[in-house]
Design a protein around this motif. Structure first.
Motif, short mmCIF file in Angstrom:
data_model
loop_
_atom_site.label_atom_id
_atom_site.label_comp_id
_atom_site.label_asym_id
_atom_site.label_seq_id
_atom_site.Cartn_x
_atom_site.Cartn_y
_atom_site.Cartn_z
N MET A 1 77.84 6.78 126.84
CA MET A 1 77.00 5.98 127.72
C MET A 1 77.39 4.52 127.59
O MET A 1 77.58 4.02 126.48
N ILE A 2 77.54 3.87 128.70
CA ILE A 2 77.94 2.45 128.72
C ILE A 2 76.72 1.57 128.50
O ILE A 2 75.68 1.74 129.15
N ASP A 3 76.84 0.62 127.58
CA ASP A 3 75.75 -0.32 127.33
C ASP A 3 75.74 -1.42 128.37
O ASP A 3 76.78 -1.76 128.95
N LEU A 4 74.56 -1.97 128.59
CA LEU A 4 74.39 -3.10 129.50
C LEU A 4 74.63 -4.40 128.75
O LEU A 4 74.16 -4.56 127.62
N HIS A 5 75.34 -5.31 129.39
CA HIS A 5 75.55 -6.65 128.87
C HIS A 5 75.49 -7.59 130.07
O HIS A 5 76.52 -7.96 130.64
N ILE A 6 74.28 -7.93 130.47
CA ILE A 6 74.07 -8.78 131.65
C ILE A 6 73.62 -10.14 131.16
O ILE A 6 72.54 -10.27 130.56
N PRO A 7 74.43 -11.17 131.37
CA PRO A 7 74.05 -12.49 130.89
C PRO A 7 72.88 -13.07 131.69
O PRO A 7 72.69 -12.74 132.87
N ALA A 8 72.12 -13.92 131.04
CA ALA A 8 71.01 -14.60 131.70
C ALA A 8 71.54 -15.58 132.73
O ALA A 8 72.65 -16.11 132.60
N THR A 9 70.77 -15.78 133.77
CA THR A 9 71.03 -16.85 134.74
C THR A 9 69.79 -17.73 134.75
O THR A 9 68.83 -17.47 134.01
N GLN A 10 69.80 -18.70 135.61
CA GLN A 10 68.64 -19.58 135.70
C GLN A 10 67.39 -18.79 136.09
O GLN A 10 66.29 -19.11 135.66
N SER A 11 67.56 -17.71 136.86
CA SER A 11 66.40 -16.99 137.37
C SER A 11 66.31 -15.53 136.91
O SER A 11 65.42 -14.81 137.35
N SER A 12 67.22 -15.12 136.05
CA SER A 12 67.15 -13.73 135.60
C SER A 12 67.38 -13.65 134.09
O SER A 12 68.10 -14.46 133.52
N PRO A 13 66.77 -12.65 133.46
CA PRO A 13 66.86 -12.56 132.00
C PRO A 13 68.20 -11.99 131.53
O PRO A 13 68.88 -11.29 132.28
N GLU A 14 68.52 -12.29 130.31
CA GLU A 14 69.62 -11.60 129.63
C GLU A 14 69.15 -10.17 129.40
O GLU A 14 68.00 -9.94 129.00
N ILE A 15 70.01 -9.22 129.66
CA ILE A 15 69.68 -7.82 129.44
C ILE A 15 70.82 -7.19 128.66
O ILE A 15 71.98 -7.28 129.08
N HIS A 16 70.49 -6.61 127.53
CA HIS A 16 71.54 -5.87 126.82
C HIS A 16 70.92 -4.65 126.15
O HIS A 16 69.75 -4.64 125.79
N SER A 17 71.74 -3.64 126.07
CA SER A 17 71.31 -2.39 125.47
C SER A 17 72.24 -2.05 124.33
O SER A 17 73.39 -2.48 124.29
N GLU A 18 71.70 -1.29 123.40
CA GLU A 18 72.46 -0.80 122.26
C GLU A 18 72.15 0.69 122.16
O GLU A 18 71.18 1.08 121.50
N HIS A 19 72.94 1.49 122.85
CA HIS A 19 72.70 2.93 122.89
C HIS A 19 72.64 3.53 121.49
O HIS A 19 71.76 4.32 121.17
N ALA A 20 73.56 3.15 120.64
CA ALA A 20 73.63 3.72 119.30
C ALA A 20 72.36 3.43 118.49
O ALA A 20 71.96 4.24 117.66
N GLN A 21 71.73 2.28 118.74
CA GLN A 21 70.52 1.92 118.02
C GLN A 21 69.25 2.29 118.79
O GLN A 21 68.14 2.10 118.29
N GLY A 22 69.39 2.75 120.02
CA GLY A 22 68.22 3.08 120.83
C GLY A 22 67.40 1.85 121.16
O GLY A 22 66.18 1.84 121.06
N ARG A 23 68.08 0.81 121.60
CA ARG A 23 67.42 -0.49 121.80
C ARG A 23 67.82 -1.07 123.15
O ARG A 23 69.00 -1.06 123.51
N LEU A 24 66.82 -1.60 123.85
CA LEU A 24 67.02 -2.30 125.11
C LEU A 24 66.28 -3.62 125.02
O LEU A 24 65.08 -3.64 124.69
#
Length: 130
Positions: A1-24
């Protein structure tokens, strides 16, 4: 499963996931111009994680400072996905961190918590000293 690595912008949050750790993790302000485009990736990641075998715990960690109406609706959908998984005996937890100076976010977190039966912690963020 591919993890999310979406950087924050002025109007949107940083989003990252760690599938191996079960963390979003979602961190920052959330008032994107197209919330569906942003959050659809999150919905898909959560659904993919929850469909995996064996069942693993998922912890959603929120450090959100401001949410507009469309972001609140997206969060409602996320919590619906998590609640449905919890109802199927999937281990789910939420940790929502907020700044003590921003009671509006704490109140919003409390409103979401009322509708959830899984572990849901609302925690004051530690302030770093300059």
């Amino acid at each position: 499963m591919i993890d999310l690595h979406i950087p924050a912008t002025q109007s949107s949050p940083e989003i990252h996931s760690e599938h191996a750790q079960g963390r979003l993790v979602l961190r920052g302000d959330s008032y994107p111009e197209n919330s569906y485009e942003l959050f659809n990736q999150v919905f898909e990641w959560i659904e993919g994680f929850l469909a995996g075998q064996p069942r693993r715990a998922l912890n959603l960690e929120l450090h959100l400072l401001y949410l507009n109406t469309s972001s609140i609706k997206a969060m409602m959908e996320i919590f619906d996905l998590l609640q449905a998984a919890h109802d199927r005996q999937h281990p789910i937890s939420v940790s929502w961190f907020y700044d003590a100076r921003n009671e509006r976010v704490a109140e919003l977190a409390e409103e979401f918590k009322e509708d959830c039966s899984f572990p849901f912690d609302i925690l004051v963020m530690e302030r770093s000293t300059p």
